[in-house]
Design an enzyme around this catalytic site. Structure first.
Site, short mmCIF file in Angstrom:
data_model
loop_
_atom_site.label_atom_id
_atom_site.label_comp_id
_atom_site.label_asym_id
_atom_site.label_seq_id
_atom_site.Cartn_x
_atom_site.Cartn_y
_atom_site.Cartn_z
N ASN A 9 6.39 -7.99 -6.26
CA ASN A 9 5.12 -8.69 -6.40
C ASN A 9 5.08 -9.29 -7.80
O ASN A 9 4.94 -8.56 -8.77
CB ASN A 9 3.97 -7.67 -6.19
CG ASN A 9 2.61 -8.28 -6.44
OD1 ASN A 9 2.49 -9.49 -6.65
ND2 ASN A 9 1.58 -7.43 -6.41
N LYS A 11 2.89 -11.11 -9.10
CA LYS A 11 1.53 -11.22 -9.63
C LYS A 11 1.33 -12.60 -10.27
O LYS A 11 1.86 -13.59 -9.76
CB LYS A 11 1.24 -10.06 -10.58
CG LYS A 11 1.49 -8.71 -9.89
CD LYS A 11 0.96 -7.51 -10.62
CE LYS A 11 1.27 -6.25 -9.83
NZ LYS A 11 0.74 -5.04 -10.41
N HIS A 95 -4.30 -5.76 -2.05
CA HIS A 95 -3.76 -5.15 -3.27
C HIS A 95 -4.91 -4.61 -4.12
O HIS A 95 -6.00 -5.19 -4.14
CB HIS A 95 -2.96 -6.19 -4.06
CG HIS A 95 -2.18 -5.58 -5.17
ND1 HIS A 95 -2.74 -5.27 -6.38
CD2 HIS A 95 -0.89 -5.17 -5.23
CE1 HIS A 95 -1.82 -4.71 -7.15
NE2 HIS A 95 -0.68 -4.63 -6.47
N GLU A 97 -5.51 -4.80 -7.12
CA GLU A 97 -6.07 -5.77 -8.08
C GLU A 97 -7.04 -6.71 -7.38
O GLU A 97 -8.01 -7.17 -7.99
CB GLU A 97 -4.92 -6.53 -8.78
CG GLU A 97 -4.24 -5.62 -9.81
CD GLU A 97 -2.75 -5.85 -9.98
OE1 GLU A 97 -2.24 -6.92 -9.61
OE2 GLU A 97 -2.08 -4.92 -10.49
N GLU A 167 -0.16 2.50 -3.07
CA GLU A 167 -0.10 2.21 -4.50
C GLU A 167 -1.24 2.94 -5.21
O GLU A 167 -2.38 2.45 -5.22
CB GLU A 167 -0.25 0.70 -4.74
CG GLU A 167 0.89 -0.11 -4.16
CD GLU A 167 1.11 -1.41 -4.93
OE1 GLU A 167 2.28 -1.69 -5.24
OE2 GLU A 167 0.14 -2.12 -5.24
N GLY A 173 1.44 -0.40 -13.38
CA GLY A 173 1.56 -1.04 -14.68
C GLY A 173 1.33 -0.09 -15.85
O GLY A 173 1.20 -0.51 -16.99
N SER A 213 4.80 1.50 -10.90
CA SER A 213 5.83 1.78 -11.90
C SER A 213 7.17 2.19 -11.29
O SER A 213 7.84 3.09 -11.80
CB SER A 213 5.33 2.83 -12.90
OG SER A 213 4.18 2.35 -13.58
#
Ligand code: 13P
Length: 252
Positions: A9, A11, A95, A97, A167, A173, A213
């Site tokens: 991904n 992003k 996702h 985010e 996730e 991250g 990660s």
């Protein structure tokens, strides 16, 4: 035996020149790799050019979102048909985010997944708890809500192609990975829920990626876990070396 699937991904990283360099590098490194589905999901502006670079290779194109309507006045969105035109095959939906920064709800996720499936593409449906939900002991109820809400009204025949991605938000991250055992515990729970929603055979055939990660030095321990069938990789998918190594190590 479920075939592993590793997706990158990207992003909101890379402009065209850098993206082309990355895609060409991956093609060179990965052309001989078999036994794993490889996906890269660049941002919308990069899809067209990257699609040309990876055409005919063993790397598949993914997108990071899609709207549920076929067309219309939806500023800032892209439809499944628009993505299909660029040979996108997989679409990441829900996702964290999107949920955290853009108000994505289970209902929206559900509508987007239905649109992706009816367009004949494969959704990668993301689920996962944030840190405070984990600390309060709500991991399983959050994951269950994401699954039940996102899959509402989707019948087994269609659902069997969905890829799931667990996730944990606190591991994205941050450099903090869930331990393989922590990840496996939730993956096992997801498969159990999928067996309840559909049936055991269907749940056994569905692939569940881990994301948060993932790096070349932890992929082997993660993928060894019974219910971990691949990875959705953020930061480490932005470099040829690290993403190639993750893909190679996923097939031993
Ligand atoms: P990182 O690998 O950078 O933690 O990102 C994970 C992720 O969000 C992939 O979708």
């Amino acid at each position: 035996m479920r075939r592993p699937i590793i997706a990158g991904n990207w992003k909101m990283y890379k402009t065209i020149a850098d993206a082309l360099e990355l895609a060409n590098g991956l093609k060179r490194e990965l052309y001989a790799i078999e036994g794993v589905d490889i996906v890269i999901a660049p941002g919308f502006t990069l899809l067209d050019e990257i699609s040309d670079v990876i055409a005919g290779s063993n790397i598949n194109l993914g997108a990071q979102n899609a709207h549920w309507e076929a067309e219309g006045a939806f500023t800032g969105e892209a439809s499944v048909a628009q993505l299909k035109e660029l040979d996108v095959k997989y679409i990441i939906i829900g996702h964290s985010e999107r949920r955290q920064f853009f108000g994505e709800t289970n209902e929206g996720v559900n509508k987007r997944i239905k649109a992706v499936l009816s367009g004949g593409l494969i959704p990668i449906m993301c689920v996962g708890e944030n840190l405070s939900q984990r600390e309060k002991g709500n991991t399983f109820s959050v994951v269950q809500d994401h699954l039940r809400g996102g899959l509402e009204g989707i019948e087994k025949e269609e659902a069997k192609d969905i890829i799931f991605a667990y996730e944990p938000v606190w591991a994205i991250g941050t450099g903090k990975t869930a331990t393989p055992a922590e990840a496996q515990e939730v993956h096992g729970f997801i498969r159990k829920k999928l067996a309840e929603i559909y049936d055991n055979d269907t749940a056994q055939s569905m692939r569940i990626q881990y994301g948060g990660s993932v790096k070349p030095d932890n992929i082997e321990d993660l993928i060894k876990q019974e219910d971990i069938d691949g990875a959705l990789v953020g930061g480490a998918s932005l470099k040829v070396d690290s993403f190639s190594e993750i893909v190679k190590k996923s097939v031993g």
